[in-house]
Structures are given as structure tokens and as C-alpha cells.
Design a protein around this motif. Sequence first.
Motif, mmCIF file in Angstrom:
data_model
loop_
_atom_site.group_PDB
_atom_site.id
_atom_site.type_symbol
_atom_site.label_atom_id
_atom_site.label_comp_id
_atom_site.label_asym_id
_atom_site.label_seq_id
_atom_site.Cartn_x
_atom_site.Cartn_y
_atom_site.Cartn_z
ATOM 1 N N ALA A 18 0.833 -1.206 0.000
ATOM 2 C CA ALA A 18 0.000 0.000 0.000
ATOM 3 C C ALA A 18 0.867 1.256 0.000
ATOM 4 N N MET A 19 1.979 1.222 0.738
ATOM 5 C CA MET A 19 2.901 2.367 0.733
ATOM 6 C C MET A 19 3.445 2.590 -0.672
ATOM 7 N N ALA A 20 3.921 1.513 -1.292
ATOM 8 C CA ALA A 20 4.489 1.614 -2.637
ATOM 9 C C ALA A 20 3.436 2.085 -3.638
ATOM 10 N N ASN A 21 2.242 1.510 -3.567
ATOM 11 C CA ASN A 21 1.176 1.882 -4.496
ATOM 12 C C ASN A 21 0.784 3.349 -4.339
ATOM 13 N N THR A 22 0.775 3.824 -3.116
ATOM 14 C CA THR A 22 0.369 5.212 -2.855
ATOM 15 C C THR A 22 1.375 6.194 -3.439
ATOM 16 N N VAL A 23 2.663 6.002 -3.143
ATOM 17 C CA VAL A 23 3.646 6.948 -3.691
ATOM 18 C C VAL A 23 3.714 6.837 -5.209
ATOM 19 N N TRP A 24 3.571 5.621 -5.735
ATOM 20 C CA TRP A 24 3.594 5.431 -7.187
ATOM 21 C C TRP A 24 2.424 6.162 -7.845
ATOM 22 N N ALA A 25 1.231 6.027 -7.271
ATOM 23 C CA ALA A 25 0.045 6.659 -7.849
ATOM 24 C C ALA A 25 0.164 8.180 -7.846
ATOM 25 N N PHE A 26 0.591 8.743 -6.730
ATOM 26 C CA PHE A 26 0.725 10.203 -6.655
ATOM 27 C C PHE A 26 1.809 10.699 -7.619
ATOM 28 N N ALA A 27 2.942 9.995 -7.687
ATOM 29 C CA ALA A 27 4.026 10.412 -8.590
ATOM 30 C C ALA A 27 3.611 10.293 -10.050
ATOM 31 N N ARG A 47 10.308 -1.087 7.714
ATOM 32 C CA ARG A 47 9.605 -2.262 7.207
ATOM 33 C C ARG A 47 10.178 -2.742 5.878
ATOM 34 N N ILE A 48 11.367 -2.276 5.520
ATOM 35 C CA ILE A 48 11.907 -2.565 4.195
ATOM 36 C C ILE A 48 12.069 -4.067 3.952
ATOM 37 N N GLY A 49 12.310 -4.826 5.000
ATOM 38 C CA GLY A 49 12.424 -6.275 4.859
ATOM 39 C C GLY A 49 11.129 -6.942 4.435
ATOM 40 N N ASP A 50 10.006 -6.245 4.619
ATOM 41 C CA ASP A 50 8.697 -6.780 4.237
ATOM 42 C C ASP A 50 8.287 -6.395 2.813
ATOM 43 N N PHE A 51 9.079 -5.524 2.175
ATOM 44 C CA PHE A 51 8.752 -5.073 0.825
ATOM 45 C C PHE A 51 9.156 -6.125 -0.194
ATOM 46 N N GLU A 52 8.284 -6.373 -1.168
ATOM 47 C CA GLU A 52 8.646 -7.190 -2.317
ATOM 48 C C GLU A 52 9.598 -6.362 -3.183
ATOM 49 N N PRO A 53 10.467 -7.022 -3.959
ATOM 50 C CA PRO A 53 11.412 -6.271 -4.791
ATOM 51 C C PRO A 53 10.738 -5.245 -5.708
ATOM 52 N N GLN A 54 9.614 -5.606 -6.316
ATOM 53 C CA GLN A 54 8.905 -4.669 -7.196
ATOM 54 C C GLN A 54 8.421 -3.453 -6.413
ATOM 55 N N ALA A 55 7.962 -3.656 -5.195
ATOM 56 C CA ALA A 55 7.488 -2.544 -4.371
ATOM 57 C C ALA A 55 8.640 -1.610 -4.004
ATOM 58 N N MET A 56 9.819 -2.177 -3.726
ATOM 59 C CA MET A 56 10.987 -1.323 -3.450
ATOM 60 C C MET A 56 11.315 -0.476 -4.672
#
Length: 175
Positions: A18-27, A47-56
Motif C-alpha cells: 500500500a505504501m508503494a502503491n500510494t507513492v507510485w500513484a501520486f508520482a 519495514r523494508i524487509g517486508d517489501f517485495e522487490p517490485q514494491a521497493m
Amino acid sequence: GTIAGAALNRIGDFNPQAMANTVWAFATAGVAAETLFEAIARAAVNRIGDFEPQAMANTVWALATAGVAAETLFQAIAGATVNRIGDLNTQSMANTAWAFACIGWKHNDIFTVLSSALLERLGTLSDVDKSQLYLVTVYVQAEWPHLEFPMSAHVQSLRSAFTRQEPTPSHFQRE
């Protein structure tokens, strides 16, 4: 309130995707939401250890596109990317390298690791990926002129891909 304001109030409930999707959508939409981006960057670091590579990759791409150089998060993602390089696809690698170049990252290890991994798959890259890698190569050559950078030998083919593209400049590229 605004969508950014509502998201800002709920960051504690966001999972890494959700964090990745949010910043991606706004950008991607070109919406200025620096306070939201900075808050997500702060929340994501732990929480970086919980991120999938694509989300990073999407997160650093979005932050660089929006002109938010969240150094602590970029440092965490640099380390996680190096440790998980085998889990990244070529687009994620190219996007990540581009994002680090756009913010003027001063540590060459991320560029060397990503370009070495991409070199093996250079023939499979899209023109968009090659265009990004051209910009990365130019940045690395300017920043570290004596570095033996794996992509330097391919700068002409990368440049050809770049000239075939109509790149949308990031905030950092416009300045």
C-alpha cells in the motif's frame, strides 16, 4: 480533506504494498504530496524487509520522480536491493538504478551491482529500460570517471535506445 490528507492519517495501517502503491500513484499522476511522501518514506524504512522487490523499485522510482530524496529510505533500499538482487526483474533493476541516479546518490555500489546483473540480460531489455540505463551510465561516468562501470562498454547502444524514447523528465532532471 484531500486524498493525500486521508492517506497521511492512515499510514500506520498501510502494508508495504500500500505504501508503494500510494507513492507510485501520486508520482505517476504528478500530484505534489511531499508531506505524504516523506511520511511514507519514514514509515517504510523500518519495514523494508517486508517489501517485495517490485514494491521497493516502485517506491524509489516514485520518490525520485516526485523529487523527494528520502536518504534514509534510499539507503535501506540500496542495502536490500544488493542483498536481494537475484529477486529483481530487469525493469525493477533499471527503475531502481535510474531513481538512485536521479537523486544524485553518492555511493557507487548500488550502480555497480545493478548494472552487473543487468549486463547479463542486456539483450532482453526494453528501450525504456535501456534509456534509463543510459542516463544512469552518464551519471556514473560523470560522478566516478575512473570507475570501471560495467555499462560503459554499452553506452552507444543505450544512447540509441534513449534517442528513440521521449522521456518524461523527473523533477530532478528539470532542475
